[in-house]
Structures are given as C-alpha cells and as structure tokens.
Design a protein around this motif. Sequence first.
Motif, PDB file in Angstrom:
ATOM      1  N   ALA A   1      35.310  49.137  33.905  1.00  0.00           N
ATOM      2  CA  ALA A   1      35.070  48.638  31.966  1.00  0.00           C
ATOM      3  C   ALA A   1      34.911  47.484  31.821  1.00  0.00           C
ATOM      4  CB  ALA A   1      36.769  49.054  30.874  1.00  0.00           C
ATOM      5  N   THR A   2      34.301  46.885  30.959  1.00  0.00           N
ATOM      6  CA  THR A   2      33.948  45.245  30.780  1.00  0.00           C
ATOM      7  C   THR A   2      34.073  44.745  29.558  1.00  0.00           C
ATOM      8  OG1 THR A   2      31.216  46.313  29.980  1.00  0.00           O
ATOM      9  CG2 THR A   2      31.458  45.405  32.164  1.00  0.00           C
TER      10      THR A   2
ATOM     11  N   VAL B   1      42.045  42.555  38.343  1.00  0.00           N
ATOM     12  CA  VAL B   1      39.845  42.381  37.237  1.00  0.00           C
ATOM     13  C   VAL B   1      39.170  41.426  38.038  1.00  0.00           C
ATOM     14  CG1 VAL B   1      41.343  42.749  35.204  1.00  0.00           C
ATOM     15  CG2 VAL B   1      42.010  40.753  36.840  1.00  0.00           C
ATOM     16  N   ALA B   2      37.990  40.772  37.375  1.00  0.00           N
ATOM     17  CA  ALA B   2      37.256  40.051  38.071  1.00  0.00           C
ATOM     18  C   ALA B   2      36.567  39.961  37.055  1.00  0.00           C
ATOM     19  CB  ALA B   2      36.306  41.042  39.223  1.00  0.00           C
ATOM     20  N   ASP B   3      36.605  38.073  37.485  1.00  0.00           N
ATOM     21  CA  ASP B   3      35.566  37.665  36.028  1.00  0.00           C
ATOM     22  C   ASP B   3      33.912  38.218  36.436  1.00  0.00           C
ATOM     23  OD1 ASP B   3      35.158  35.622  37.933  1.00  0.00           O
ATOM     24  OD2 ASP B   3      36.084  33.782  37.281  1.00  0.00           O
ATOM     25  N   GLY B   4      33.054  37.390  34.998  1.00  0.00           N
ATOM     26  CA  GLY B   4      31.240  37.881  34.971  1.00  0.00           C
ATOM     27  C   GLY B   4      31.322  36.308  36.742  1.00  0.00           C
ATOM     28  N   LYS B   5      31.961  35.882  37.031  1.00  0.00           N
ATOM     29  CA  LYS B   5      31.372  34.515  38.645  1.00  0.00           C
ATOM     30  C   LYS B   5      31.179  35.675  39.298  1.00  0.00           C
ATOM     31  CE  LYS B   5      28.814  31.201  36.553  1.00  0.00           C
ATOM     32  NZ  LYS B   5      27.927  30.273  37.145  1.00  0.00           N
ATOM     33  N   GLN B   6      32.881  36.236  39.170  1.00  0.00           N
ATOM     34  CA  GLN B   6      32.746  37.080  40.457  1.00  0.00           C
ATOM     35  C   GLN B   6      31.544  38.781  40.856  1.00  0.00           C
ATOM     36  OE1 GLN B   6      35.765  36.903  42.625  1.00  0.00           O
ATOM     37  NE2 GLN B   6      34.275  38.398  44.043  1.00  0.00           N
TER      38      GLN B   6
ATOM     39  N   PRO C   1      25.736  48.818  45.726  1.00  0.00           N
ATOM     40  CA  PRO C   1      23.988  49.116  45.474  1.00  0.00           C
ATOM     41  C   PRO C   1      23.853  49.322  44.471  1.00  0.00           C
ATOM     42  CG  PRO C   1      25.364  51.230  46.369  1.00  0.00           C
ATOM     43  CD  PRO C   1      25.712  49.496  46.703  1.00  0.00           C
ATOM     44  N   VAL C   2      25.068  49.046  43.295  1.00  0.00           N
ATOM     45  CA  VAL C   2      25.235  48.749  41.845  1.00  0.00           C
ATOM     46  C   VAL C   2      24.652  47.576  41.884  1.00  0.00           C
ATOM     47  CG1 VAL C   2      25.482  49.823  39.941  1.00  0.00           C
ATOM     48  CG2 VAL C   2      26.324  50.601  42.225  1.00  0.00           C
ATOM     49  N   ASN C   3      23.894  46.800  40.283  1.00  0.00           N
ATOM     50  CA  ASN C   3      24.263  45.988  39.754  1.00  0.00           C
ATOM     51  C   ASN C   3      24.914  46.132  38.883  1.00  0.00           C
ATOM     52  OD1 ASN C   3      22.326  42.768  40.168  1.00  0.00           O
ATOM     53  ND2 ASN C   3      22.082  43.903  37.756  1.00  0.00           N
ATOM     54  N   PHE C   4      25.506  45.062  38.547  1.00  0.00           N
ATOM     55  CA  PHE C   4      27.111  44.948  37.347  1.00  0.00           C
ATOM     56  C   PHE C   4      26.446  44.432  36.434  1.00  0.00           C
ATOM     57  CE2 PHE C   4      28.571  47.265  41.386  1.00  0.00           C
ATOM     58  CZ  PHE C   4      30.135  48.265  40.628  1.00  0.00           C
ATOM     59  N   THR C   5      26.774  44.852  35.335  1.00  0.00           N
ATOM     60  CA  THR C   5      27.248  43.688  33.999  1.00  0.00           C
ATOM     61  C   THR C   5      28.052  42.437  35.183  1.00  0.00           C
ATOM     62  OG1 THR C   5      26.960  44.917  32.230  1.00  0.00           O
ATOM     63  CG2 THR C   5      27.504  43.486  31.995  1.00  0.00           C
ATOM     64  N   GLU C   6      27.304  41.479  34.441  1.00  0.00           N
ATOM     65  CA  GLU C   6      27.792  39.866  35.425  1.00  0.00           C
ATOM     66  C   GLU C   6      29.042  39.880  34.032  1.00  0.00           C
ATOM     67  OE1 GLU C   6      24.850  37.122  36.362  1.00  0.00           O
ATOM     68  OE2 GLU C   6      24.527  38.986  38.203  1.00  0.00           O
ATOM     69  N   THR C   7      30.387  40.116  33.928  1.00  0.00           N
ATOM     70  CA  THR C   7      31.054  39.493  32.674  1.00  0.00           C
ATOM     71  C   THR C   7      32.149  40.651  33.108  1.00  0.00           C
ATOM     72  OG1 THR C   7      31.539  39.970  30.147  1.00  0.00           O
ATOM     73  CG2 THR C   7      30.879  41.832  31.270  1.00  0.00           C
ATOM     74  N   PRO C   8      33.057  40.041  32.480  1.00  0.00           N
ATOM     75  CA  PRO C   8      34.877  40.382  32.992  1.00  0.00           C
ATOM     76  C   PRO C   8      34.621  42.049  32.961  1.00  0.00           C
ATOM     77  CG  PRO C   8      34.809  38.562  31.075  1.00  0.00           C
ATOM     78  CD  PRO C   8      33.260  38.268  31.072  1.00  0.00           C
ATOM     79  N   THR C   9      35.244  42.440  34.109  1.00  0.00           N
ATOM     80  CA  THR C   9      35.564  43.994  34.496  1.00  0.00           C
ATOM     81  C   THR C   9      37.049  44.019  34.886  1.00  0.00           C
ATOM     82  OG1 THR C   9      33.006  44.093  35.095  1.00  0.00           O
ATOM     83  CG2 THR C   9      34.337  45.158  36.051  1.00  0.00           C
ATOM     84  N   LEU C  10      37.435  45.511  34.488  1.00  0.00           N
ATOM     85  CA  LEU C  10      39.086  46.133  34.475  1.00  0.00           C
ATOM     86  C   LEU C  10      38.414  46.704  35.456  1.00  0.00           C
ATOM     87  CD1 LEU C  10      41.773  45.864  34.280  1.00  0.00           C
ATOM     88  CD2 LEU C  10      41.494  47.827  32.514  1.00  0.00           C
ATOM     89  N   PHE C  11      39.024  46.667  37.195  1.00  0.00           N
ATOM     90  CA  PHE C  11      38.770  48.018  37.535  1.00  0.00           C
ATOM     91  C   PHE C  11      40.159  48.916  37.664  1.00  0.00           C
ATOM     92  CE2 PHE C  11      35.045  47.694  40.069  1.00  0.00           C
ATOM     93  CZ  PHE C  11      33.961  46.022  39.652  1.00  0.00           C
ATOM     94  N   PHE C  12      40.335  50.244  37.665  1.00  0.00           N
ATOM     95  CA  PHE C  12      41.351  51.030  37.952  1.00  0.00           C
ATOM     96  C   PHE C  12      40.729  52.474  38.793  1.00  0.00           C
ATOM     97  CE2 PHE C  12      40.170  53.629  34.046  1.00  0.00           C
ATOM     98  CZ  PHE C  12      39.189  53.012  33.327  1.00  0.00           C
TER      99      PHE C  12
ATOM    100  N   SER D   1      31.835  47.513  27.162  1.00  0.00           N
ATOM    101  CA  SER D   1      31.899  49.353  28.007  1.00  0.00           C
ATOM    102  C   SER D   1      32.874  50.146  28.903  1.00  0.00           C
ATOM    103  CB  SER D   1      30.194  49.040  29.064  1.00  0.00           C
ATOM    104  OG  SER D   1      31.400  48.253  30.034  1.00  0.00           O
ATOM    105  N   LEU D   2      32.785  51.656  29.484  1.00  0.00           N
ATOM    106  CA  LEU D   2      33.876  51.694  30.223  1.00  0.00           C
ATOM    107  C   LEU D   2      32.585  53.406  30.623  1.00  0.00           C
ATOM    108  CD1 LEU D   2      36.325  52.552  30.205  1.00  0.00           C
ATOM    109  CD2 LEU D   2      36.977  53.814  28.697  1.00  0.00           C
TER     110      LEU D   2
END
Lengths: 485, 485
Positions: free
Chosen positions: A234-235, A261-266, A277-288, A316-317
């Motif tokens: 989730a972003t 969690v990861a921040d946008g810079k991460q 292989p995926v390009n992620f949105t560069e915004t705070p992200t929760l992985f679960f 996004s989710l």
Amino acid sequence: MSPKYTYNHSPQSLSLLISSLCIPHSTSPSTLASKAHTPHSPAESREYPAVVFYPSTTQDVSILLKECHERRIAVTAYGGGTSFGGALSNSGGVCVSFERMAQLLHINADDGDCVVQPGLNWMHLNALLQKSEKGTGLFFPVDPSPQASVGGMIAMSCSGTNAYRYGTMRECVVGVTVVLADGRVVKTKQRPRKSSAGYDLTHLIVGSEGTLGLVTEATLRLVPLPRNLHVGIATFGALEGGVDVVLEVQKSGHVFEALEVADGKQMECLNRSKLSPVNFTETPTLFFKIAGPSKQMVADQINIMKTLCARHKATSLEITDDESRIATLWGARKAMGTALVAMKQSPTDLFIHSDCAVPISKLPALIAGTHDLITAATPPNSRWFCANVGHAGDGNVHSSIICPAEDKELAEAVIKRICRLALSLEGTVTGEHGVGMKLRDVLEEEVGKTGVEIMRGIKEALDPRGILNPGKVFRLENGVGKAKL
Amino acid sequence: MSPKYTYNHSPQSLSLLISSLCIPHSTSPSTLASKAHTPHSPAESREYPAVVFYPSTTQDVSILLKECHERRIAVTAYGGGTSFGGALSNSGGVCVSFERMAQLLHINADDGDCVVQPGLNWMHLNALLQKSEKGTGLFFPVDPSPQASVGGMIAMSCSGTNAYRYGTMRECVVGVTVVLADGRVVKTKQRPRKSSAGYDLTHLIVGSEGTLGLVTEATLRLVPLPRNLHVGIATFGALEGGVDVVLEVQKSGHVFEALEVADGKQMECLNRSKLSPVNFTETPTLFFKIAGPSKQMVADQINIMKTLCARHKATSLEITDDESRIATLWGARKAMGTALVAMKQSPTDLFIHSDCAVPISKLPALIAGTHDLITAATPPNSRWFCANVGHAGDGNVHSSIICPAEDKELAEAVIKRICRLALSLEGTVTGEHGVGMKLRDVLEEEVGKTGVEIMRGIKEALDPRGILNPGKVFRLENGVGKAKL
C-alpha cells in the motif's frame, strides 16, 4: 592494559597452540582475509586472525578454548560473516569457523523444534526441513541475511521481517549447548518451551555477541508454514499513514505475518538499483504479509487491511496470492539493503546506517526527526543519499546514508544523533544488529554506567581472561583494550 | 561458613539498620509471622524475618539495600506470598514488602504495554485497565494464583493457563528497573519489544527468584482482550486422547487461547471439594479456550476441535460461549489447586507436588511413568491421594500427593524420582514454580555442575556478599549456607 587482559599472540605462542591441537586449521593469507570481511566493513580497518580452526565437535571446541584460555589467546567465532563487524578478529588471535559443524541433527515435529549445529545456514535449514518427511510443513521463522548461519544469528540475537509475527532469536532459540572460555561445556536448557529452572542462561548467551561462550548446538523452535499466503503493498502520501495502519492492526487482535515500511527515497533507490523487475511509485510504502490456517480467516484479514488502508488514505493498494507476484513484491522488500549499497557512486563511498527501534507509536517522530537531523547535517551541494526502511511492526528502522568517504565523521556523527533521538523516544540504539564496537558508547547511554558494569561483571565471571571476542559490546575495562573504533 | 557469606543479624546490627533509615517498618510478631507464610509451607519450618520494611520508591529500596549490603544483612522480597517458599526469609534478616509500591503508572495503549510497580496484583492490574479509558480492550495475560503480585511473578518467572498462548513472564516482561544488592539502580531495557542492546539483563532478572536484585518498576506487555470467547471441555477414556488433540492443534497452525488437561483423579477431587457447582465425569478431561477477532475464525477453530475430538475418541464434548457457563467451566479448572488442598483428611496432612515440564510429545510418557512411580511408592493401605493436572499446551504437569505427615520422606523421594523421569524425557524439573530450596539438587542434575557454577558466578558478580534471598536457586557455596530444606 591490565595484565588480566593481556594476550599472548606472539608467533611462538600461536605455533605452540597449533601444534598442541589435532583440529584442522589454516594460516593461508587468503583464508585469513576471508575471515576479515563482513558486509560494508571498510577495507582499511580490517584486522586478520592469525589462524583459523575448523572444529567438528563440541569436544573440539572445548579443547581449543581450554588451550586458548591457558595461553591467553583471543578467540572470535565466524559463521556466515553477515554481521556488521561482530565476527571480525579485531584483536587478532584465533578465528573459529564452523563450516564443519553445519548439520541438522534432529527434527522433533510433534514438539515443533529441531536440533542443529551452529554452522548451518538458516535458508539451508528450511530447505532441509521441506525435503525431510518429518519436517514437511514446518519452518524456522527468523529471516536475516540469506548467508547468515545459526551460530552467528544466536550470537547477534538477530531478527528480520518475520520477527513481528514469530519473534527474534530470543523467542526462537529454545536452548543451546555452549562452550565457555575455559573449555567447560553447559547445556543451558532442556527441550520444553517453558522452564523456571534457575537463571535464564539461554537468554544470557543469545545476543552476547560471542563474548561469553561459543554455541556448538542449538534447539530451535519451528512453526507451521504459513498457509493461504497473500502479500500486499500500500502506498501513502506520508509515512504516518502506513504507521497508523500498523498501529490499528496491532489493536485489532489480528496477527499478520509481516508489516514493513519504506520511505519514498528507499523506493527510489530500489527503482534505481534495477534489483526488482517492477518499477515502484516513489512514495512511502507499506509491505505486508497475510496468512492463516483457514481461507476465511485470511479473507477476514484482507478485508480489515482494505478498510484500514482506505481509512488512512492509502493512494494505492494491491494484495495478491499469485506465487510469482508474491516473489516479486517480497523480493523487492528483501532487496532493499542491497539496493542501498548499489547507490554508491564510487567504490570508496560509505554506507552508514542506524538500527534504532522505538515504541511503535513513536515511529513517526523517529522518522521525522531523523529526516531533520540528516538534512541539517548534509553538507551543501553534497551527493549524500539518505533513505529509511523498517520493520514497522517492531518499531525498528534502518536510516541509511550513502556518502563520499571524506564525509565519514559527519555521517557517523549524525547516526549518533539519531541514536540519541531514539533514546529520547524511549527507544534502543540497536533493534537487531547488535552493539559490536561502534555502538559501545551509545550503549552506555542506553543502559547506563551500571548496566555496562553488570555486563562487564558477568563477562569477568564467565571469561576472566577476556579471550572471547574482546572489546565487543563494551570495553573490557574503561579505556583499556584494543579499542580503535 | 565462608566469611564472604557471613551475615550480621545481631539485635544490635538490626537496630542500627532500622535507626539509620527513614523507611516505614514493623517488627511486630504478627507482621513477621505474616511474611513467614506461603501456601503449603509447613508451620514447623517457618523462619521469620527480623524486620519488615515498606519502601515507597526505587530510591527507598536503593538506600535500604546499600545499608544492608554494608552491614551484611540478608534481604528477601515479599509480594503476594503465593510462591512455594521463594519469598520466605529462610536466613532471617530483612523482609522488603511492596504494598506501598503497587501502582499502575502508565498505560501505552498504542504500543501495547504498561508500566507498573512490583506490589501491584495482576488481577487488580487487569481491573484497572478495564476501568481506564486508555486500557479498555487490553489485558495482561499471565495468570498465576489470584493473590500474586507483579514483583513476585517476575522473580519466579511464573505462568499459568494463558502461557501456551501468550507466553510466560519471560515473554511478557518488556523490561525492569532493578536495584542491585549494593543499591545501584539499572533499567534493563527500553520500551521497544525488540532490542539487541548488549546482554539480556531483563531475562537475567526474570526468574532469578530475588537473588540478583529487587525489581522496583516493570514494563509489561499488554494484549487485546480475547473476543468471541468460547470455553470447551472434552472427556477421554485415556489421557493420551487429550494429549493427541493438543499435538494436532499445535500442528494445525491454529492458535487457541488455552489447552489444559486433568486426569480422572483430579476431576474426582474437584467433585469431592464441592468447589464447583457442577459435578464432572471423573475421567481424563481436556479444558480449552477458543477466541479470535472474527466470529468466522472462531467458528473454524470450533469445527477443528470437534473433528479432532471425534478423531481421538472423546467420550463427550461441550463448547459454550455462554458467559455464566464459561465462568463455571473455567472456574472449575482454576479451582484445581485449592481442590487438592481440600483433600487433606487432617490439618497436618502434606500436599506435595511436582512441576515438571517435558516436550509435549513426551507428556503421555511422563504421566504414565509418574503413575507407576507413585503406585510403587505408596505404602500399603495408606490414604495417599494422587492426581495430575497440567498445562498441556506447554507440556507442564503438576502431579500431587496428599498424604499423612509421617510419609513426608517417602512422598518427597517419589517427587524426586518424578523429576528424574522428566529429565530422562528431556524435560525440566520446574516448568513454572521455580527452584527455591527444594529443587536445588535436581537443578544441578538438570543444568549440570557447570550450569550451577555459571549461576553462582553471576550471583557473585552482582551480589558479592550474597545478601539477596540467600540459598535460593542454589547453595551459595557447596555445602555452605543455612540449607535446611
């Protein structure tokens, strides 16, 4: 230096040691160099053991330590070499390498435990469990660096993304067989999970960074493999959104498998590394991760996560149970550390990072404060790259700085300020990587002078000549010891 | 006795101590007698402290211990007095009683923890949490004797019926503030659950039975109150049936709230005690609790329990979510200990019991072997009454013997044989009640001479004059000390 902690590492002393033992060993420069290496340890500070021994049994280790104790020779254990310096022979002397003690000895499926040797890699352990009839359906849940071995994991009390659900090594080691500095052997605990049999020697050894004894056998807790596994990301516009979701999950009574969690810079650095292989949105992200023994239970948890993400304005989710998509998404989370290293613009660039943990409610304050501290410390027009990634369910964040070598002091000073910020938020300076030599001073700020005195007293009781991994966790005596870092 | 462990308990020494301190105290015979009492401690072996102090702050405790250390006066802490002897002042000297330090200091609802003083009773803590806006929906899960206080629970590393689900005190104490023998104060850990900050001082103190320091503040883990609670009881022709159900539950990945077993004799004694309004079938019985954040999850788990009970030939099964029926059924389980005491036919009868824990798969062997040992030891035509009740999910069984006082030696000998049987099954001699003085010898059989030597070394490092609860866990020096029991 106090005579108590004087080592006799003369060539003659070491050659007498070698000739007195029937344990395979090596003094070849390439072998010694291979044991003088851990991730991110800058080459110039490497220190080499004089000899590497390869014991095969507890008795080998016992004989070896007895001799080293008598001869006052320092001993450092080496497993997978993935700690940030804990396994380096900073005082020279003997390196004990456990590749010949890397077996899975027993699986007790009914009791949910197994007995292993310290050299066993945890991923190999899990592969062996899946191949074995007895171990099918069970796994060992602590997931640090893929190269880590059980002995080092015990020494450093490590954890990883599964710790929120299954605990760290402290919760997943049932008992150990440990060889003390003078060669005496003790089994700290029998196999039952629960015991009130005197002082908790198991927990004393777990996390003692090889300074109190060398573990030669361990009983590890096994748990049923997660079923109906789903992975989600989730972003959020701001990291607080993700942390708020984590706080609400805690209170719901639902137990998820992992919350990271990861921040946008991460996320930016992950994209730039091309490790995913995926390009992620560069915004705070929760992985679960969500899993459970019944489909309905998992469906319930997915619904809760959807509600919480909506409530906290996730931008996004995605939640998936597709195996290859799971591998991609969780693989991205697992690649974060390597992605940071890839941000070095020059091979001499430094990768310096914190390992603070705070009560979860204080995670936003730690991350915001860290951002301010780094911003204030960054030299103008510099090419510092800074990012945060963390085990949100445990309140543990790694704030990283990748910077030119000449900014070392500046960057280390800001990491120390981050540690102090964490302490002011009732946090710890090390959530999972341990103290080693770099965090000795801030450890004293965390547990106080008396806390370090107690540790030193225990060390003295168990290793009176200070031969085991000298100088790690704390200085052996104030101002004494080979304390370069 | 070694001069190192000589105490100065002369009337003059104690009166100098009292006059040097501004801490409330009592020397009235009835107060001293009240601190010389714990459940089942036979009157003739009672030993009285010379004075009871009532500190109000950590600083009070620090000043008190500093004085006692300097004057070589033994100190034993007293909380709820529910341990089986751990809080008795067997060496005389000072009793520190914590009724003036019994507050709930903070609730950190978002982090799932609270900060308390040691004199706080755990049931009172849970009542306070429910009354407080912050604490609503949370509880502290460790459930020993209703009278137990947090300080004693930490000292003895106790547990209870919830330990299978939530862990023992080892898992539920986040950190403690502890006063050392010489008055130094240390906070063992910050508030985050996860930490690798040096040696694990928290776990060293938890379960040290008041021999390493006195806890004056503790951070405790809180968890969401179970929702959709159901309680069940299933009866079996043989205890193995119940244990097999427990083993299968473990493997299923489902996490129940509690899994307890009692044998037919234990059920008989419950009936005879009239402590429960219900009359139970006098046959092996499995008591269990099921709960979860969603109704569907609980329905799944109920179905699994029905399947497992049928598979293992349960002779009856009842599962209820009716509040009053839950109180009756779980109340019956909780009354087991008191029911055993009620089996005494004479006030001088003894109630002697074991506290062994084994890997769960070996529970049937422990219970069958225990039955054989007791049968073989029971004097002909005697009125011994023997029963087993246990925390099946933890492999922990209490085998009890109620017998005439003249059979003391016989009964204690058979308990020792049961301990040795548990050791041969890779078990521990104490799953939750601690070592005290009675299990010191079998502790040495469990952790070996070296294990006890390590404990003694730690004790010496932290309490060099041996003033804290002397003689508990192990003898201070081999053969030395006031070791009557």
